[in-house]
Motif scaffolding. Structure first.
Motif, PDB file in Angstrom:
ATOM      1  N   GLY A  56     -22.367  93.881  20.857  1.00  0.00           N
ATOM      2  CA  GLY A  56     -23.529  93.027  20.706  1.00  0.00           C
ATOM      3  C   GLY A  56     -24.660  93.653  19.913  1.00  0.00           C
ATOM      4  O   GLY A  56     -25.593  92.957  19.507  1.00  0.00           O
ATOM      5  N   THR A  57     -24.606  94.956  19.691  1.00  0.00           N
ATOM      6  CA  THR A  57     -25.628  95.636  18.890  1.00  0.00           C
ATOM      7  C   THR A  57     -25.488  95.257  17.424  1.00  0.00           C
ATOM      8  O   THR A  57     -24.379  95.207  16.892  1.00  0.00           O
ATOM      9  N   THR A  58     -26.607  94.997  16.763  1.00  0.00           N
ATOM     10  CA  THR A  58     -26.612  94.748  15.328  1.00  0.00           C
ATOM     11  C   THR A  58     -27.210  95.956  14.619  1.00  0.00           C
ATOM     12  O   THR A  58     -28.280  96.437  14.997  1.00  0.00           O
ATOM     13  N   VAL A  59     -26.489  96.453  13.637  1.00  0.00           N
ATOM     14  CA  VAL A  59     -26.993  97.565  12.831  1.00  0.00           C
ATOM     15  C   VAL A  59     -27.259  97.065  11.421  1.00  0.00           C
ATOM     16  O   VAL A  59     -26.643  96.110  10.938  1.00  0.00           O
ATOM     17  N   TRP A  60     -28.212  97.726  10.766  1.00  0.00           N
ATOM     18  CA  TRP A  60     -28.649  97.359   9.425  1.00  0.00           C
ATOM     19  C   TRP A  60     -28.421  98.522   8.469  1.00  0.00           C
ATOM     20  O   TRP A  60     -28.589  99.677   8.839  1.00  0.00           O
ATOM     21  N   GLY A  61     -28.067  98.212   7.251  1.00  0.00           N
ATOM     22  CA  GLY A  61     -27.888  99.264   6.262  1.00  0.00           C
ATOM     23  C   GLY A  61     -27.223  98.740   5.021  1.00  0.00           C
ATOM     24  O   GLY A  61     -27.333  97.560   4.673  1.00  0.00           O
ATOM     25  N   HIS A  62     -26.495  99.618   4.351  1.00  0.00           N
ATOM     26  CA  HIS A  62     -25.795  99.240   3.115  1.00  0.00           C
ATOM     27  C   HIS A  62     -24.644 100.204   2.912  1.00  0.00           C
ATOM     28  O   HIS A  62     -24.601 101.288   3.515  1.00  0.00           O
ATOM     29  N   ASN A  63     -23.711  99.793   2.076  1.00  0.00           N
ATOM     30  CA  ASN A  63     -22.661 100.708   1.652  1.00  0.00           C
ATOM     31  C   ASN A  63     -22.793 100.948   0.160  1.00  0.00           C
ATOM     32  O   ASN A  63     -23.569 100.271  -0.527  1.00  0.00           O
ATOM     33  N   GLY A  64     -22.063 101.930  -0.328  1.00  0.00           N
ATOM     34  CA  GLY A  64     -22.102 102.237  -1.750  1.00  0.00           C
ATOM     35  C   GLY A  64     -20.749 102.726  -2.220  1.00  0.00           C
ATOM     36  O   GLY A  64     -20.170 103.631  -1.607  1.00  0.00           O
ATOM     37  N   ARG A  65     -20.266 102.116  -3.272  1.00  0.00           N
ATOM     38  CA  ARG A  65     -18.983 102.532  -3.852  1.00  0.00           C
ATOM     39  C   ARG A  65     -19.178 102.726  -5.352  1.00  0.00           C
ATOM     40  O   ARG A  65     -19.657 101.841  -6.055  1.00  0.00           O
ATOM     41  N   ILE A  66     -18.837 103.903  -5.821  1.00  0.00           N
ATOM     42  CA  ILE A  66     -18.842 104.216  -7.242  1.00  0.00           C
ATOM     43  C   ILE A  66     -17.687 105.175  -7.451  1.00  0.00           C
ATOM     44  O   ILE A  66     -17.232 105.817  -6.495  1.00  0.00           O
ATOM     45  N   SER A  67     -17.179 105.247  -8.643  1.00  0.00           N
ATOM     46  CA  SER A  67     -15.987 106.055  -8.879  1.00  0.00           C
ATOM     47  C   SER A  67     -16.134 107.448  -8.278  1.00  0.00           C
ATOM     48  O   SER A  67     -17.065 108.181  -8.584  1.00  0.00           O
ATOM     49  N   GLY A  68     -15.234 107.780  -7.349  1.00  0.00           N
ATOM     50  CA  GLY A  68     -15.237 109.092  -6.716  1.00  0.00           C
ATOM     51  C   GLY A  68     -16.025 109.200  -5.438  1.00  0.00           C
ATOM     52  O   GLY A  68     -16.086 110.280  -4.837  1.00  0.00           O
ATOM     53  N   SER A  69     -16.637 108.105  -4.963  1.00  0.00           N
ATOM     54  CA  SER A  69     -17.492 108.215  -3.779  1.00  0.00           C
ATOM     55  C   SER A  69     -17.588 106.879  -3.045  1.00  0.00           C
ATOM     56  O   SER A  69     -17.755 105.824  -3.670  1.00  0.00           O
ATOM     57  N   TYR A  70     -17.477 106.946  -1.717  1.00  0.00           N
ATOM     58  CA  TYR A  70     -17.799 105.797  -0.869  1.00  0.00           C
ATOM     59  C   TYR A  70     -18.727 106.292   0.235  1.00  0.00           C
ATOM     60  O   TYR A  70     -18.457 107.315   0.882  1.00  0.00           O
ATOM     61  N   VAL A  71     -19.823 105.562   0.444  1.00  0.00           N
ATOM     62  CA  VAL A  71     -20.859 105.972   1.393  1.00  0.00           C
ATOM     63  C   VAL A  71     -21.256 104.762   2.227  1.00  0.00           C
ATOM     64  O   VAL A  71     -21.276 103.635   1.725  1.00  0.00           O
ATOM     65  N   ARG A  72     -21.596 105.000   3.491  1.00  0.00           N
ATOM     66  CA  ARG A  72     -22.085 103.919   4.351  1.00  0.00           C
ATOM     67  C   ARG A  72     -23.202 104.446   5.237  1.00  0.00           C
ATOM     68  O   ARG A  72     -23.042 105.466   5.915  1.00  0.00           O
ATOM     69  N   SER A  73     -24.343 103.776   5.211  1.00  0.00           N
ATOM     70  CA  SER A  73     -25.442 104.081   6.122  1.00  0.00           C
ATOM     71  C   SER A  73     -25.684 102.868   7.005  1.00  0.00           C
ATOM     72  O   SER A  73     -25.690 101.726   6.527  1.00  0.00           O
ATOM     73  N   ALA A  74     -25.886 103.103   8.289  1.00  0.00           N
ATOM     74  CA  ALA A  74     -26.168 102.035   9.248  1.00  0.00           C
ATOM     75  C   ALA A  74     -27.168 102.557  10.262  1.00  0.00           C
ATOM     76  O   ALA A  74     -27.136 103.731  10.640  1.00  0.00           O
ATOM     77  N   ALA A  75     -28.070 101.673  10.710  1.00  0.00           N
ATOM     78  CA  ALA A  75     -29.139 102.084  11.621  1.00  0.00           C
ATOM     79  C   ALA A  75     -29.462 100.954  12.582  1.00  0.00           C
ATOM     80  O   ALA A  75     -29.246  99.770  12.284  1.00  0.00           O
ATOM     81  N   THR A  76     -29.987 101.324  13.741  1.00  0.00           N
ATOM     82  CA  THR A  76     -30.501 100.323  14.653  1.00  0.00           C
ATOM     83  C   THR A  76     -31.731  99.672  14.018  1.00  0.00           C
ATOM     84  O   THR A  76     -32.350 100.220  13.104  1.00  0.00           O
ATOM     85  N   ALA A  77     -32.101  98.496  14.517  1.00  0.00           N
ATOM     86  CA  ALA A  77     -33.163  97.722  13.892  1.00  0.00           C
ATOM     87  C   ALA A  77     -34.503  98.446  13.897  1.00  0.00           C
ATOM     88  O   ALA A  77     -35.359  98.184  13.040  1.00  0.00           O
ATOM     89  N   ASP A  78     -34.697  99.369  14.840  1.00  0.00           N
ATOM     90  CA  ASP A  78     -35.954 100.123  14.887  1.00  0.00           C
ATOM     91  C   ASP A  78     -35.877 101.445  14.120  1.00  0.00           C
ATOM     92  O   ASP A  78     -36.863 102.187  14.057  1.00  0.00           O
TER      93      ASP A  78
END
Length: 355
Positions: free
Chosen positions: A300-322
């Motif tokens: 039930g928790t909602t996290v906010w963030g973004h992912n990033g994909r570029i040649s040679g790298s995949y990254v994901r950041s996620a955070a609680t709303a606060d």
């Protein structure tokens, strides 16, 4: 781009770890650290990444705590890496700061700031607003459909390529890096400075993000760094960032991304009204805010963030709303073979279980 907004299934190997508390002996707790550390190696074994690493930040009542974990070889906590579309969160932050300063309005059309640039079949810059760019509801095609993220371009070249592609339906959410390339041009038009300069002085320097930069055309990564591998295993550590520009140029570190998202969601970069605008997903029908997107986890928790994909790298950041809890993970390739591993990792971190 964000495609994993819900958890449809979790690998069998994780079921005991993430099973509901009611079905287990509650005599001991599974901490987020233990749960997440059990999932991370699967990015290497099942996801077939050469290496993976994560850094979790908790700024609770006991003070700030960082937790680092890695799997595989050739990856380190202090490494610099390319963050791909996580760049969009910084660009959106700069645009919203300019809106808060009344230097632009989200209802402004692209035509107002970039006259004559958007003219093509089914596309008219007089009918596309900055809000539509921020929320990916402009209908503009994604120029990377043609370039595959492999061709260095100027921003205007990227826009011209996008105008040759079939547009999406305006008003509907359709993720397109062209939107943020245009926002980069708007920032320059409004401020007289590049998006990189404005992001540096407004976000990077104030937060002390010493490992974060916009490299322009510099193909090398700052030291320290590991290697970066394409999905076919070829070494792509050297890369011209102009393949992505304002939509994905950023170079950064795990610690800097944690600090950035904690500050952003914690209200340190935008006034409350504009942070609410950033988190408003109504324009994109729940899929995307402005440079951020939500994921509702099984607990039930909602996290906010973004992912990033570029040649040679995949990254994901996620955070609680606060912004008090943040997780950033990365792999040193642009693909994870098992798509269920990302939502499983987020659930392990943000949905602690007892059993």
């Amino acid at each position: 781009m964000p495609t994993l907004r819900t958890v449809l299934s979790i690998p069998v190997s994780l079921m005991l770890l993430l099973a509901p508390a009611a079905s287990r002996d509650t005599s001991r707790d599974i901490s987020p650290a233990a749960a997440t550390d059990a999932v991370l190696p699967l990015l290497v074994s099942d996801g077939r990444a050469p290496a993976a690493a994560l850094l979790a930040l908790d700024t609770g009542a006991k003070g700030s705590r960082l937790r680092y974990s890695a799997a595989g070889r050739g990856i380190a906590r202090a490494d610099h890496f390319r963050a791909g579309s996580i760049t969009k969160t910084l660009i959106a932050t700069v645009v919203l700061q300019l809106a808060a300063e009344h230097r632009l309005s989200l209802s402004d059309t692209v035509e107002r700031h970039l006259p004559g640039l958007l003219r093509g079949p089914g596309t008219d810059g007089r009918r596309i607003t900055l809000r539509a760019l921020l929320t990916h509801t402009s209908g503009l095609a994604d120029f990377t459909q043609a370039t595959r993220g492999a061709v260095p371009l100027t921003a205007r070249q990227a826009v011209r390529i996008a105008l040759t592609l079939p547009p999406a339906r305006p008003g509907r959410y359709s993720y397109s890096s062209t939107n943020y390339v245009l926002l980069g041009l708007v920032v320059r038009q409004v401020t007289g400075h590049s998006y990189a300069f404005e992001a540096e002085r407004r976000v990077i320097a104030p937060l002390g993000l010493t490992g974060t930069s916009f490299p322009g055309s510099d193909r090398s990564l700052p030291s320290p760094h590991g290697r970066a591998y394409a999905a076919d295993g070829s070494d792509v550590t050297e890369l011209d960032p102009r393949v992505a520009g304002a939509a994905g140029e950023l170079v950064t570190t795990l610690a800097d991304l944690d600090r950035f998202y904690a500050a952003l969601l914690g209200g340190r970069l935008l006034p409350p009204r504009w942070l609410r605008e950033m988190l408003d997903t109504r324009a994109a029908h729940g899929s995307y805010g402005m440079g951020l997107f939500p994921v509702k986890l099984p607990c039930g928790t909602t996290v906010w963030g973004h992912n990033g994909r570029i040649s040679g790298s995949y990254v994901r950041s996620a955070a609680t709303a606060d912004g008090r809890r943040v997780l950033t993970f990365r792999v040193d390739t642009d693909a994870i073979a098992d798509p269920h591993l990302e939502p499983a990792l987020l659930a392990a971190e943000f949905c602690p279980r007892t059993w």
